[in-house]
Design a protein around this motif. Structure first.
Motif: not given
Length: 352
Positions: A214-232
């Protein structure tokens, strides 16, 4: 002398004088003619020089006019370019101001949310302790009530049994033999095999899972991704950000570019688009096939790194992607330059 004699004499003298002066006059006339001829030659030469100068001046004027016309066009082009750059600078300044205000607003919201979360956690902790205490007390009361009831039933059914107070050995009068002993407070006299009241620790272990659900979850939800190289990329394709820097919740897949929402809530989604020079790329934030945000990187005149931000409510299992819209070419290039520290990125986090 008579007058007749004087006049002839004077006439002869005058003739002799004239004869003497005539050669000198002819010499002077010759000099004058030569001087006039020299002056005419000089004047003719000066006139020719003036004509040459006029021609040169006209040529210089023509050249100067041509240069002025060319430079005027260059100045006009430069002014237009400066106006475009000023407009672009104003747009970037407005974007930076907007992003700054949005960031400050989110910081304030996060601060308020953190304080509310701490207050909620404190209240839930108090509530949990109260529930545990009530459960233990209720169990103890039930145990005591059951013990009293069983004792009364035992006394009623075993009236034929007498107990020796000194050694606590039963004396058979009539009926079956029973062993009696001191009654414990935590004992329950029932027909079940176990006659002990569960301890406080066992009550906590039994009740905690149902309470924690019944207790709401207090865990963190976050993400960050990059494009390592130029793409077509092309219209309709999904941008796959392959370099992970953060993924709390493990929702993003660097293989197909899909973010699967792990927990329902209010989310902030941010993505950066960096089109190659002299091109443009449009991108969309798509949730379950529906466009929820858009971005346009126009690098036809100058490099253009565009950041877009969307706040939206998401449900668990929703699928979020960055999809390519219109592009300047059939196969456009999304640039990723480490030297410029400019990389296309895709980020998100759960506010609450």
């Amino acid at each position: 002398m008579s007058v007749r004699t004087i006049f002839p004499f004077l006439f002869v003298c005058l003739l002799s004088e004239l004869e003497a002066v005539a050669p000198q006059t002819r010499d002077q006339s010759q000099h004058l003619v030569e001087a006039v001829a020299a002056i005419d030659q000089k004047l003719t030469k000066m006139e020719r020089q003036l004509i040459d100068k006029d021609v040169r001046i006209r040529n210089l004027e023509t050249t100067l006019e041509n240069h002025i016309a060319v430079h005027a066009d260059y100045v006009k082009d430069t002014e237009k370019e400066m106006q475009m750059k000023n407009l672009e600078l104003n747009r970037l300044q407005q974007l930076v101001t907007s992003l700054t205000e949005t960031a400050n607003s989110f910081k304030q919201t996060l601060s308020e949310t953190s304080s509310e979360s701490r207050e909620l956690a404190s209240r839930m902790s108090v509530l949990e302790q109260a529930i545990f205490a009530d459960g233990v007390n209720a169990k103890e009361r039930d145990g005591q009530s059951m013990a009293s009831s069983d004792i009364r039933n035992e006394e009623t059914s075993d009236k034929s049994v007498r107990i020796n107070a000194s050694n606590a050995e039963p004396v058979q009068m009539a009926g079956p033999v029973h062993k009696a002993g001191p009654v414990r407070k935590d004992a329950t006299f029932s027909n079940s095999e176990s006659t002990e009241v569960p301890s406080e620790a066992s009550v906590v272990q039994i009740r905690r899972p149902s309470l924690m659900r019944a207790v709401p979850s207090s865990s963190i939800v976050a993400f960050h991704y990059e494009l390592s190289n130029s793409v077509t990329v092309r219209t309709g394709s999904v941008v796959v950000y392959d370099h992970e820097t953060l993924d709390e919740g493990h929702g993003y897949s660097p293989h197909n570019g899909i973010y699967t929402v792990p927990v329902a809530g209010i989310y902030v989604m941010v993505w950066d688009t960096f089109a190659n020079f002299r091109s443009y790329i449009q991108t969309f934030l798509v949730v379950n096939g529906t466009k929820r945000g858009t971005s346009f990187s126009d690098a036809q005149a100058t490099h253009d790194l565009v950041s877009s931000l969307v706040v939206l409510r998401l449900q668990q299992g929703d699928r979020v992607v960055i999809q390519v819209g219109r592009t300047s070419d059939t196969n456009a290039t999304m640039s990723s330059y480490g030297s410029f520290t400019a990389k296309p990125t895709f980020s998100g986090w759960k506010l609450f």
